[in-house]
Design an enzyme around this catalytic site. Sequence first.
Site, PDB file in Angstrom:
ATOM      1  CD  GLU A   1      30.284  48.071  61.181  1.00 58.47           C
ATOM      2  OE1 GLU A   1      31.187  47.722  61.957  1.00 58.47           O
ATOM      3  OE2 GLU A   1      29.555  47.269  60.572  1.00 58.47           O
TER       4      GLU A   1
ATOM      5  CB  SER B   1      45.371  22.392   7.674  1.00 55.40           C
ATOM      6  OG  SER B   1      45.687  21.045   7.386  1.00 55.40           O
TER       7      SER B   1
END
Length: 739
Positions: A156, A445
């Site tokens: 940076e 069921s």
Amino acid sequence: MSGNSGKRPPLVADRRYAAPADRGSGKGGNGGKRNSKARSGGGKGGNGGRKTRRSPRRQPARRGNVLTRAIGWLLRLIWRLTWRLTAVVALILAMATFYYEVQLPPAKTLLDGRSRGSVTLLDDQGEKFAWRGQTFDSISADNVSPYLRDAVIATEDRRFYHHFGVSPRGIIGAMIINIRAGRGPFEGHGGSTITQQVAKLLCLGKPYDPKAWKNESAYVADCRRSTLWRKIQEVPYALAMEWKYTKDQILTIYLNRAYLGAGARGFEAASERYFGKSARNVTPAEAAMLAGLLKAPSYYAPTNNLARARERANVIIGLMQEQGYLTLAQAEKARQNPAKLSQAAASRAGGYFADWVMESGPDFLTTQTTEDVIIKTTLDQRIQKAAEQALQDVFSKKLKDGSKAQAAIVVMSADGAVRAMVGGRKTDVAGAFNRATQALRQTGSAFKPFVYAAALDLGYSPSDFVKDTPLTIDIPGSGPWSPQNYERTFSGLVTLTTALKESLNVPAVRVAMAVGLDKVRKVASDFGIQSDLAKGPALALGVSETTLLDMTGAYAGILNGGSSVKPYGMVSLRLKGDDKPLIGQSGGIGERVISTKSAKLLTYMMTQVVESGTGRHAKLKDHQAAGKTGTSQNSRDAWFIGFTADYVAGVWMGNDDNSPMSHVTGGSIPAEIWHELMSKIEEGQPSKPLPIIVPEPRVPPKGAETEAALAAGKEPPKQQGVAEKILSDVLHRLGGGRN
């Protein structure tokens, strides 16, 4: 001459330079005479001297002197304006810098810039497996790994420790790059120093105000805008920071406030998120990967694309080597041993589960928390992985290409502690529609065990007989209604066990009517079925809708001996840094619903479903299992829910638009998923028997009279153990099937 005029001759200045020599004589004698005459004030020599001074040969020199004087004057004017303007700008800059410097708070108060907190979720072993919000853990430039500090500076701002906060060379270079790339001068590369980036992260000292901004995202976007005016503002703010803070303090703010993807704010949180370790201990490869995130956190996040993150890391390793932070050997070792994600980051387990747990707590401590919260959960990551893998394996083999069918899975202990949850085919999601907890679907069921639970609790035996013969009930206002079995055939007299094992519809309706529909509804509701249950006999066939989570929890009540459970995923909730929980366990075993004996008899009946009934595809090799299949009308929903002595697991399958599936029943794909799942879960675990009671067999009455009555569809003679009554109740339309 003086005598003629009677006056003194005028004074004439001496020539400063000798007159040009007489061209005719080539000697200086005449010139000397002219000079002498000039000095005496008489003759033509004097006039000739003045004519020589104004001769055309001297004019260009005079014009040159004028131009030189004009340029000099202009330069002096520019200089006066420049230094005055510079002085004004410097004064304004100094005043702005002083203004910002006075307002800057102590550096340590700027480390955490979040307006909201985070939630970290721990599994049943106390390991992190999921995060919500932006997690944060502080680190400093002094104690962070030197590899990480070097990686950030190399990436940076390589001159960070040498500039005064602003790098004109860097800004101009970035503008040139942007223009050459066809962008605006402030679009793309910014050329900002780390100090200037911190100024952006701090939004030039302007805090987030919910009243002034639509949301926090809009606030952040505005802070990060790169315009000429914003660049100008950054300069005095950066200078003020350089004035007030040390370089390490500025770097510390940067290390803690930078967003690094996946909800991680700061390098310590990102290191924990991706590698499961502190930023103090990262390797060069891990440091390079973290520093590489600064360019585009979401794009380069290793959880998004690990290969891309590693490529970016290799670029950072090259920069570190080039700038002398790594030796050639260290750089080569880092490339050959790239960073690996932690188990939690790699699996990203618990997406649906984490969402569900977040919803179970109060908003001010979960989704809207301003604190950092730690939630201990019931999740078993091994089981979660098995559930996800089982679903993918079976679907890849059984589904046709282009199928849009969905599925959900819930695994829990007998006390309701949820161990795994899959809410859809896509498992690595957050905030998605959770079909395990949010989808209300007809149970088919799979509801029948609650019918038989009610009967057993009233004293029925699994060996009792019930008629599987044609049945027609007159529904007031709707006319006659005749329930049908899935195969459209009848079996005559059957035991309750056989009726459940073969998922016969008519016997289920007869039993429900016999024990009372209110009793059936109460048993189902007490076991945890929260939906609005049907009022008529169709209730027995699963026409009501509920969620997979509630159904699985209800089956857990059967396994634990007949007590209700409230499914839960949260064990405790506490604030980060505190040991005392604010909230304890959110569920567990509740009131008794049926007797322990009834639960054991029902468990026996359900083992027969798996052993030789509709759920035979779920049968396990080395572990006893019990369960029940379920298929709703037109195969819109298919279920299998079952349990071993250790865990209860529920599987649902269907289409989101409720359209029918082709040739799918609960005994097919859902049972196969359940088998695959439980085989993985129980692998290597000791086999434990289920808590069952095997009922004594009973023999039905025999004789020509009974057989003739059954053949004619009439009611046979009353048999021992059968207590049936037909109730005139309002019936809902039949929906359900055999499987």
